[in-house]
Each structure stands twice: as C-alpha cells, then as structure tokens.
Design a protein around this motif. Structure first.
Motif, PDB file in Angstrom:
ATOM      1  N   ASP A  91      10.274  -6.534 -11.563  1.00  0.00           N
ATOM      2  CA  ASP A  91       9.154  -6.444 -12.495  1.00  0.00           C
ATOM      3  C   ASP A  91       9.381  -5.292 -13.460  1.00  0.00           C
ATOM      4  O   ASP A  91      10.053  -4.312 -13.129  1.00  0.00           O
ATOM      5  CB  ASP A  91       7.839  -6.196 -11.743  1.00  0.00           C
ATOM      6  CG  ASP A  91       7.270  -7.466 -11.121  1.00  0.00           C
ATOM      7  OD1 ASP A  91       7.735  -8.563 -11.485  1.00  0.00           O
ATOM      8  OD2 ASP A  91       6.370  -7.340 -10.271  1.00  0.00           O
ATOM      9  N   TYR A  92       8.804  -5.401 -14.648  1.00  0.00           N
ATOM     10  CA  TYR A  92       8.870  -4.294 -15.593  1.00  0.00           C
ATOM     11  C   TYR A  92       7.535  -4.173 -16.309  1.00  0.00           C
ATOM     12  O   TYR A  92       6.806  -5.154 -16.476  1.00  0.00           O
ATOM     13  CB  TYR A  92      10.010  -4.479 -16.599  1.00  0.00           C
ATOM     14  CG  TYR A  92       9.850  -5.678 -17.520  1.00  0.00           C
ATOM     15  CD1 TYR A  92       9.305  -5.537 -18.799  1.00  0.00           C
ATOM     16  CD2 TYR A  92      10.253  -6.952 -17.119  1.00  0.00           C
ATOM     17  CE1 TYR A  92       9.158  -6.637 -19.631  1.00  0.00           C
ATOM     18  CE2 TYR A  92      10.112  -8.047 -17.949  1.00  0.00           C
ATOM     19  CZ  TYR A  92       9.568  -7.883 -19.209  1.00  0.00           C
ATOM     20  OH  TYR A  92       9.410  -8.971 -20.042  1.00  0.00           O
ATOM     21  N   ILE A  93       7.207  -2.959 -16.695  1.00  0.00           N
ATOM     22  CA  ILE A  93       5.939  -2.682 -17.357  1.00  0.00           C
ATOM     23  C   ILE A  93       6.087  -1.438 -18.209  1.00  0.00           C
ATOM     24  O   ILE A  93       6.802  -0.506 -17.838  1.00  0.00           O
ATOM     25  CB  ILE A  93       4.810  -2.517 -16.302  1.00  0.00           C
ATOM     26  CG1 ILE A  93       3.432  -2.554 -16.940  1.00  0.00           C
ATOM     27  CG2 ILE A  93       5.017  -1.251 -15.485  1.00  0.00           C
ATOM     28  CD1 ILE A  93       2.305  -2.681 -15.915  1.00  0.00           C
ATOM     29  N   PRO A  94       5.442  -1.391 -19.379  1.00  0.00           N
ATOM     30  CA  PRO A  94       5.549  -0.182 -20.211  1.00  0.00           C
ATOM     31  C   PRO A  94       4.557   0.887 -19.778  1.00  0.00           C
ATOM     32  O   PRO A  94       3.593   0.619 -19.062  1.00  0.00           O
ATOM     33  CB  PRO A  94       5.190  -0.709 -21.608  1.00  0.00           C
ATOM     34  CG  PRO A  94       4.200  -1.795 -21.329  1.00  0.00           C
ATOM     35  CD  PRO A  94       4.669  -2.452 -20.053  1.00  0.00           C
ATOM     36  N   GLU A 146      -1.319  -2.406  -6.507  1.00  0.00           N
ATOM     37  CA  GLU A 146      -2.232  -3.326  -5.822  1.00  0.00           C
ATOM     38  C   GLU A 146      -1.595  -3.946  -4.579  1.00  0.00           C
ATOM     39  O   GLU A 146      -2.270  -4.182  -3.568  1.00  0.00           O
ATOM     40  CB  GLU A 146      -2.733  -4.416  -6.772  1.00  0.00           C
ATOM     41  CG  GLU A 146      -1.729  -5.482  -7.161  1.00  0.00           C
ATOM     42  CD  GLU A 146      -0.798  -5.080  -8.290  1.00  0.00           C
ATOM     43  OE1 GLU A 146      -0.022  -5.932  -8.739  1.00  0.00           O
ATOM     44  OE2 GLU A 146      -0.875  -3.898  -8.729  1.00  0.00           O
ATOM     45  N   LYS A 147      -0.269  -4.174  -4.611  1.00  0.00           N
ATOM     46  CA  LYS A 147       0.399  -4.750  -3.443  1.00  0.00           C
ATOM     47  C   LYS A 147       0.600  -3.722  -2.333  1.00  0.00           C
ATOM     48  O   LYS A 147       0.911  -4.088  -1.198  1.00  0.00           O
ATOM     49  CB  LYS A 147       1.736  -5.360  -3.867  1.00  0.00           C
ATOM     50  CG  LYS A 147       1.559  -6.619  -4.709  1.00  0.00           C
ATOM     51  CD  LYS A 147       2.877  -7.175  -5.213  1.00  0.00           C
ATOM     52  CE  LYS A 147       2.623  -8.401  -6.096  1.00  0.00           C
ATOM     53  NZ  LYS A 147       3.868  -8.909  -6.717  1.00  0.00           N
ATOM     54  N   LYS A 184      10.927  -3.421  -7.878  1.00  0.00           N
ATOM     55  CA  LYS A 184      10.942  -4.700  -7.188  1.00  0.00           C
ATOM     56  C   LYS A 184       9.560  -5.350  -7.303  1.00  0.00           C
ATOM     57  O   LYS A 184       8.537  -4.678  -7.336  1.00  0.00           O
ATOM     58  CB  LYS A 184      11.313  -4.521  -5.715  1.00  0.00           C
ATOM     59  CG  LYS A 184      12.728  -4.061  -5.486  1.00  0.00           C
ATOM     60  CD  LYS A 184      13.760  -5.096  -5.927  1.00  0.00           C
ATOM     61  CE  LYS A 184      13.857  -6.271  -4.974  1.00  0.00           C
ATOM     62  NZ  LYS A 184      14.947  -7.214  -5.349  1.00  0.00           N
ATOM     63  N   ALA A 185       9.552  -6.674  -7.331  1.00  0.00           N
ATOM     64  CA  ALA A 185       8.299  -7.401  -7.527  1.00  0.00           C
ATOM     65  C   ALA A 185       7.276  -7.091  -6.437  1.00  0.00           C
ATOM     66  O   ALA A 185       6.069  -7.194  -6.665  1.00  0.00           O
ATOM     67  CB  ALA A 185       8.572  -8.899  -7.592  1.00  0.00           C
ATOM     68  N   ILE A 207       4.120   3.369   5.975  1.00  0.00           N
ATOM     69  CA  ILE A 207       3.628   2.065   6.423  1.00  0.00           C
ATOM     70  C   ILE A 207       4.126   0.928   5.537  1.00  0.00           C
ATOM     71  O   ILE A 207       3.939  -0.241   5.849  1.00  0.00           O
ATOM     72  CB  ILE A 207       2.090   2.035   6.500  1.00  0.00           C
ATOM     73  CG1 ILE A 207       1.467   2.298   5.129  1.00  0.00           C
ATOM     74  CG2 ILE A 207       1.577   3.017   7.537  1.00  0.00           C
ATOM     75  CD1 ILE A 207      -0.041   2.059   5.088  1.00  0.00           C
ATOM     76  N   PHE A 208       4.766   1.271   4.411  1.00  0.00           N
ATOM     77  CA  PHE A 208       5.301   0.238   3.522  1.00  0.00           C
ATOM     78  C   PHE A 208       6.381   0.853   2.650  1.00  0.00           C
ATOM     79  O   PHE A 208       6.254   1.988   2.190  1.00  0.00           O
ATOM     80  CB  PHE A 208       4.199  -0.348   2.647  1.00  0.00           C
ATOM     81  CG  PHE A 208       4.681  -1.396   1.673  1.00  0.00           C
ATOM     82  CD1 PHE A 208       4.948  -2.693   2.100  1.00  0.00           C
ATOM     83  CD2 PHE A 208       4.887  -1.078   0.341  1.00  0.00           C
ATOM     84  CE1 PHE A 208       5.396  -3.655   1.203  1.00  0.00           C
ATOM     85  CE2 PHE A 208       5.339  -2.027  -0.565  1.00  0.00           C
ATOM     86  CZ  PHE A 208       5.589  -3.324  -0.121  1.00  0.00           C
ATOM     87  N   SER A 209       7.450   0.078   2.420  1.00  0.00           N
ATOM     88  CA  SER A 209       8.535   0.534   1.559  1.00  0.00           C
ATOM     89  C   SER A 209       9.199  -0.666   0.903  1.00  0.00           C
ATOM     90  O   SER A 209       9.432  -1.682   1.563  1.00  0.00           O
ATOM     91  CB  SER A 209       9.570   1.326   2.378  1.00  0.00           C
ATOM     92  OG  SER A 209      10.648   1.745   1.566  1.00  0.00           O
ATOM     93  N   CYS A 210       9.468  -0.560  -0.389  1.00  0.00           N
ATOM     94  CA  CYS A 210      10.096  -1.666  -1.125  1.00  0.00           C
ATOM     95  C   CYS A 210      10.934  -1.062  -2.243  1.00  0.00           C
ATOM     96  O   CYS A 210      10.404  -0.380  -3.123  1.00  0.00           O
ATOM     97  CB  CYS A 210       9.018  -2.586  -1.700  1.00  0.00           C
ATOM     98  SG  CYS A 210       9.651  -4.032  -2.581  1.00  0.00           S
ATOM     99  N   MET A 211      12.267  -1.304  -2.204  1.00  0.00           N
ATOM    100  CA  MET A 211      13.127  -0.668  -3.199  1.00  0.00           C
ATOM    101  C   MET A 211      14.327  -1.522  -3.586  1.00  0.00           C
ATOM    102  O   MET A 211      14.629  -2.526  -2.940  1.00  0.00           O
ATOM    103  CB  MET A 211      13.589   0.699  -2.702  1.00  0.00           C
ATOM    104  CG  MET A 211      14.545   0.670  -1.527  1.00  0.00           C
ATOM    105  SD  MET A 211      15.041   2.357  -1.006  1.00  0.00           S
ATOM    106  CE  MET A 211      13.609   2.843  -0.065  1.00  0.00           C
TER     107      MET A 211
END
Length: 256
Positions: free
Chosen positions: A162-165, A182-183, A176-177, A76-80
């Motif tokens: 986006d990046y996160i440790p 949560e999104k 990707k942002a 239902i959702f994909s982001c790459m």
C-alpha cells in the motif's frame, strides 16, 4: 462509555514545534485516573517516537502506521516487508535519485545529504546511509516524491504493498497491505477484551482517516486536512491549541 483513547502524534498530540504540552499530558493523566487507557497511533517508528512514548507512558503503542503494535509493552502484532521487498522499493527510488527513509525493527535510515536534525530535531537517531548492499526487513519505506504515478509504479514492485501521501510534506509512505492504523486495532480489541465502539481516536492526516472511521468516536484536529474532518464524528481545536486536551476535558472530565 469509552475505554481507550488512541492518539496520533504529529499534527495531533504534538504541537507545531514537535512538543507535547503539559496541558495535554495532565489531561491524559486525569483520564487515566478515571479508568481510561491511553494509546499512541503514529506513522513514526518506535525509534523516532521514543521520547514521546516515554513522556506519555501509553498502554498501547501502534507504530510504523500499524506495522507494529504493543500492548502493555508486549508485541501483539507485526507486519513488515521482507529483505527482498525492502531492497526492491529502495532501489526503485535510488534509480531516479530520490530521498528515502527506511524504518526497520530497531533503526531508522535515510540517504539525505542535508542535516535532517536541523529540519527535524527529533530525527537525531536516524542513521545516514547510501543503501549500498542494504539487506534489512522494514516496517515501512518512505520516498520523497509528489508523483502519484511514480508511487503506484513503486508499489507494484512489491506484492501486497500500500502507499499513501503525507499532507504536510512531499513524501509517499509504502507499507504492507496488512499494516495500517485501522488494521492494528482488532489485535488490540482481542488483547484488551474491548470493542472498537469503546475506542475514541484523534488524528489529522490521510493515514488517520480509516482509524477514525473504524473507532466508536473519531475526532479530527482543527488543523486536520478536509478529508479527515469529513471522515470524523467531531472536530476539536487545533494541535497548537491543545485540541486533544480541550476535547477530553469537555467530554470526559467536566461532565464526570
């Protein structure tokens, strides 16, 4: 009344040995019998989460930290990242000789010289590569580094990155942002006809913070980092003490 339970895997549903206890599985099944849906929300790719997905048989799967969302098996959702964006991030890490993992729609790659299966037994499905002539779209790229300046510079190589440790290892995750736990939730709300207020989420690490804040009830594990505990509504027992089951028994089963 909550309708969906969302569970992070590592450090949350999984114990320190990377197993799901029978206690956790039993309680989740009891919650299901009472009408609650069960979802997994993990930073892992589907490939590396496969045995846990099979064990839980969830209604919802958020994988790749929100890059891919399935509802009852349907995407239902994909982001790459595009092939070019993936290559740019990989090359930036290779230029300084760093270890890199890449999660594509159907494979997970790494360039480690060591045997990762010894340190991470559930990484046995990972493919070793030197990333030469690498052209694949990817949900996420992880680079072994503790240098936040490097991570910032790497993210700048790709638009809307986006990046996160990770708190439990010296790595940064790049995505990707539009891809975060949560999104990933609004598409789930639309697919199931529920609101965020009807979702209870469990987590322990940086990538879980916004998810816990977004949902109607956010529960931090006893082993969670302080930032997660501060963002959560409640704190349960740690992952080696079946904190998920303990909380659900107390709040959904014993009180029913």
């Amino acid at each position: 009344m909550y309708k969906l339970i969302l569970l992070d895997l590592d450090g949350t549903l999984l114990d320190s040995q990377k197993n799901i206890s029978q206690h956790n599985l039993s309680v989740l099944e009891q919650c299901r019998r009472k009408g609650l849906l069960v979802g997994i929300a993990t930073a892992r790719s589907e490939v590396l989460a496969e045995r846990y997905i099979n064990a839980v048989n969830p209604d919802i799967v958020i994988s790749n930290s929100g890059g891919l969302v399935r509802c009852h098996g349907e995407i239902i959702f994909s982001c790459m990242f595009s092939e070019e964006e993936t290559a740019a991030l990989v090359q930036f890490g290779l230029d300084v000789g760093l270890e890199i993992t890449v999660d594509t729609p159907d494979k997970s790659y790494e360039n480690f010289e060591k045997n990762t299966s010894e340190q991470f037994p559930d990484w046995s499905n990972t493919i070793h590569t030197d990333y030469s002539d690498f052209h694949e779209r990817a949900f996420k790229v992880c680079i072994h580094s503790t240098d936040s300046d490097f991570a910032k510079a790497a993210a700048a190589k790709v638009k809307d990155c986006d990046y996160i440790p990770f708190s439990d290892c010296d790595w940064f995750k790049f995505s990707k942002a539009g891809a975060s736990k949560e999104k990933a939730i609004p598409p789930i709300e639309a697919a199931l006809g529920i609101s965020a207020d009807e979702i209870i989420a469990f987590g322990d690490d940086y990538v879980d913070i916004e998810m816990l804040k977004y949902c109607g009830r956010g529960v931090a594990m006893g082993n969670a980092i302080d930032e997660v505990k501060r963002a959560a509504d409640e704190v349960t027992a740690d992952n080696d003490s079946d904190g998920v089951a303990v909380y659900l028994e107390k709040n959904f089963l014993q009180s029913a």
